[in-house]
Design an enzyme around this catalytic site. Structure first.
Site, PDB file in Angstrom:
ATOM      1  N   LYS A  57     -10.640   5.050   2.394  1.00 58.32           N
ATOM      2  CA  LYS A  57      -9.454   5.801   1.969  1.00 58.32           C
ATOM      3  C   LYS A  57      -8.207   4.915   2.056  1.00 58.32           C
ATOM      4  O   LYS A  57      -8.056   4.121   2.982  1.00 58.32           O
ATOM      5  CB  LYS A  57      -9.257   7.052   2.825  1.00 58.32           C
ATOM      6  CG  LYS A  57     -10.376   8.067   2.709  1.00 58.32           C
ATOM      7  CD  LYS A  57     -10.520   8.675   1.325  1.00 58.32           C
ATOM      8  CE  LYS A  57      -9.541   9.785   1.092  1.00 58.32           C
ATOM      9  NZ  LYS A  57      -9.757  10.405  -0.254  1.00 58.32           N
ATOM     10  N   CYS A  87      -7.917  17.756   2.306  1.00 62.21           N
ATOM     11  CA  CYS A  87      -6.522  17.636   1.852  1.00 62.21           C
ATOM     12  C   CYS A  87      -6.536  16.855   0.549  1.00 62.21           C
ATOM     13  O   CYS A  87      -7.120  15.780   0.492  1.00 62.21           O
ATOM     14  CB  CYS A  87      -5.688  16.823   2.838  1.00 62.21           C
ATOM     15  SG  CYS A  87      -5.734  17.415   4.515  1.00 62.21           S
ATOM     16  N   GLU A  93       4.977  15.604   0.172  1.00 57.43           N
ATOM     17  CA  GLU A  93       4.410  16.670  -0.635  1.00 57.43           C
ATOM     18  C   GLU A  93       4.832  18.044  -0.146  1.00 57.43           C
ATOM     19  O   GLU A  93       5.260  18.203   0.997  1.00 57.43           O
ATOM     20  CB  GLU A  93       2.876  16.561  -0.637  1.00 57.43           C
ATOM     21  CG  GLU A  93       2.279  16.429   0.742  1.00 57.43           C
ATOM     22  CD  GLU A  93       0.806  16.015   0.771  1.00 57.43           C
ATOM     23  OE1 GLU A  93       0.365  15.201  -0.079  1.00 57.43           O
ATOM     24  OE2 GLU A  93       0.106  16.499   1.661  1.00 57.43           O
TER      25      GLU A  93
END
Length: 189
Positions: A75, A87, A149
């Protein structure tokens, strides 16, 4: 002019995902456009105020245990970290842009639960994901990458079949509320 980020060192499958189009929003969660996952997660752009839509799923089994995942080493943001069930981001597509009852977000969550954890689409439908609230979230992963976000918090309670993608997930476990509390205490030391 976009900075040249060397992605050669990064995982190929994860780099392909950087081309996905996220939904750009203003501080009030109004859609103002779209941009690549890559641009949305560069601290350089986050510092200029770039904000996108996201979601976090908290999936409990019938014993009230929460499914946690450990993000894979591949990741790009927060590798190897333990996090809640899933997520990710809704994409700038007609199905996932639909805002009524957060249905677009819930469809995106179903898609990612399948992609990351291998949960069959018929085992968790968008209708089974309960939309609780939204939070404004900002965090740096490292010097280059970060998050900024508005995150839709989704809950579901269901026993599901798991077949995680090792490129996404290193490990997973179900925890009781007490076990989670102990993990968080340990992590904050």
């Amino acid at each position: 002019v976009m900075p040249e980020i060397n992605t050669n060192e990064l995982d190929e499958q994860q780099v392909q995902l950087l081309a996905e189009m996220c939904i750009l929003i203003d501080e009030n969660d109004n859609k103002i456009g779209s941009d690549t996952k890559k641009n949305c997660h560069l601290n350089e752009n986050i510092d200029k105020g770039l904000l996108h839509r996201a979601f976090s799923v908290f999936l409990f089994n019938k014993e009230n245990k929460l499914l946690l995942q450990q993000r894979s080493d591949a990741k790009i943001t927060f590798p190897d970290c333990f996090t809640n069930t899933c997520c990710s981001h809704p994409l700038s597509t007609p199905l996932e842009l639909e805002e009524n009852n957060a249905i677009g977000i819930r469809r995106a969550a179903q898609r990612r639960l399948k992609a990351e954890l291998g949960i069959p689409l018929d085992q968790i439908t968008p209708e089974e994901l309960l939309y609780l609230t939204r939070i404004h979230y900002k965090a740096q992963s490292n010097g280059t990458w970060g998050e900024h976000e508005i995150d839709y918090i989704l809950f579901a309670q269901k026993n599901v079949t798991l077949d995680p993608d090792p490129n996404e997930i290193k490990s997973y476990c179900y925890v009781t509320q007490e076990e989670l509390r102990k993990l968080l205490e340990k992590a904050s030391r």
